[in-house]
Design an enzyme around this catalytic site. Structure first.
Site, short mmCIF file in Angstrom:
data_model
loop_
_atom_site.label_atom_id
_atom_site.label_comp_id
_atom_site.label_asym_id
_atom_site.label_seq_id
_atom_site.Cartn_x
_atom_site.Cartn_y
_atom_site.Cartn_z
CG ASP A 163 -1.96 1.01 1.28
OD1 ASP A 163 -2.32 1.51 0.21
OD2 ASP A 163 -2.47 1.31 2.40
CD GLU A 223 -3.39 8.67 -4.41
OE1 GLU A 223 -3.27 7.60 -3.80
OE2 GLU A 223 -3.56 9.77 -3.85
CG HIS A 258 -5.17 8.09 3.63
ND1 HIS A 258 -4.42 8.76 2.70
CD2 HIS A 258 -5.52 6.91 3.05
CE1 HIS A 258 -4.30 8.02 1.61
NE2 HIS A 258 -4.97 6.90 1.78
N GLY A 301 -9.10 5.71 1.57
CA GLY A 301 -9.74 6.47 2.64
C GLY A 301 -11.22 6.13 2.72
CB SER A 321 -12.76 3.49 7.15
OG SER A 321 -11.86 2.40 7.25
CG ASP A 351 -5.72 0.69 8.29
OD1 ASP A 351 -5.94 -0.12 9.22
OD2 ASP A 351 -4.62 1.24 8.14
CB THR A 352 -10.21 4.14 9.83
OG1 THR A 352 -9.11 4.92 9.36
CG2 THR A 352 -10.81 4.82 11.04
ZN LIG Z 1 -4.55 5.13 0.78
#
Ligand SMILES: [Zn+2]
Length: 349
Positions: free
Chosen positions: A83, A142, A189, A224, A226, A268-269
């Site tokens: 990542d 990206e 994020h 980003g 979550s 992730d969060t």
């Molecule tokens: Zn990311």
């Protein structure tokens, strides 16, 4: 099952019209939680490690833990993904370790903080694509810059300062030949993404839809993403935490994305919140406990629950057995002979 190419995993997702969660890991319990959820829901899955995770766990530990997952769950296709690679060297080291996919985030300079120029981004991403595709490894690029900071990576800000320009996204995909493309549509994020439930003024789903129309064959990636559900925030705060109220990306917006070319969704969060809430609850309600297993087991279970829920919501549930893995060597041949050519068939404006 051997680790599979992320390209194969995303091509299959596109055929099936579903998205695949990419879950970040730093340790054994998180990998176990993801695999238990994948087995429970019969899902293919992407396990990803940031530079911070590779440093925290040490490369060899993390690599072998993910490899252990592929040995213990032979029925589940797993792609191992770097990542937010910040440089050619970071991506090269992941590929040489055995990762089957890398993200080259050339939207930022090597410091992982300063936005780069379009030309710099194209140059470094193209260099990674050439190196990776020769070895059968998938590349995510990206274009545009996300908001926020996580694991020391990110430009900060709200996420609306560098929203992806669809013309540039098309040019970038043509010039680099990336397999997957992360775009900036207002997301950030970390836990603090939006100060209220996001609407079209802050979450630019129209930009995503416009990019997909122009690049129908490029797999789009939502970072980003979550959802930061209130019930997970509440558990943390109920047992002594001090999280400020915040909003993430609603699952229904992600599902709209999946109907419009999004194939990889980074989460992730939500998992961090679930684990922390479970650990806080044990330590707060049973202060006599001191065996790490007494809080790591509920933490692992809490994360499994969130991951399984996302797998069902993204539509990857039920698809683990749809296909046999193509070897990485075969994938490399596909890139070399042009059958896996990724330069987009650009649709008219
Ligand atoms: Zn990311």
């Amino acid at each position: 099952m051997p680790l599979v190419s992320m390209r194969q995993l995303l091509d299959e997702a596109a055929k099936g019209g579903y998205g695949v969660g990419a879950f970040n890991v730093n340790d054994m319990e998180q990998i176990q939680a993801i695999m238990a959820a994948a087995k429970e829901t019969n899902s293919p899955v992407i396990i990803q490690a940031s530079r911070g995770a590779r440093a925290f766990a040490q490369d060899r530990f993390l690599f072998h833990l993910i490899l252990a997952a592929s040995e213990l769950y032979p029925e589940i296709p797993i792609a191992m993904h770097q990542d937010h690679g910040n440089s050619f060297e970071t991506c090269k080291s992941a590929i040489e370790l055995g990762y089957t996919s890398v993200m080259m985030d050339g939207s930022l300079k090597e410091d992982g903080k300063t936005p780069s120029s379009f030309e710099e981004n194209v140059a470094v991403t193209k260099r990674v694509v050439d190196f990776a595709h020769d070895r059968g490894v998938t590349v995510e690029g990206e274009i545009g810059v996300l908001g926020g900071v996580e694991d020391g990576h990110g430009a900060g800000g709200s996420g609306l300062e560098h929203v992806t320009d669809p013309d540039q996204a098309v040019e970038f995909a043509e010039l680099t030949g990336v397999d997957a493309l992360a775009i900036a549509i207002g997301t950030s994020h970390g836990a603090y993404k939006f100060t209220k439930k996001p609407d079209g003024s802050v979450l630019k789903m129209d930009v995503l839809i416009a990019i997909h129309k122009r690049l129908p064959n490029t797999h789009l990636v939502m970072h980003g993403s979550s959802s930061v559900p209130k019930d997970l925030q509440d558990v943390v705060n109920e047992y002594g935490g001090k999280l400020k109220e915040t909003w993430g990306v609603p699952v229904e917006e992600i599902q709209l994305g999946i109907r419009n070319g999004v194939r990889k969704i980074n989460v992730d969060t939500d998992n961090r919140l679930a684990m922390t809430g479970a650990i806080r609850k044990v330590l707060w309600t049973q202060p006599e406990k001191f065996d790490p297993r007494d809080y790591m087991k509920p933490a692992r279970e809490a994360m499994q629950k969130v991951v399984a829920q996302r797998m069902t919501q993204f539509g990857q549930a039920g698809h683990a057995g749809d296909y046999a893995p193509i070897s990485i060597a075969e994938i490399a041949k596909g890139y070399a002979d042009g059958t896996l050519a990724t330069r987009p068939l650009v649709a008219a404006k």
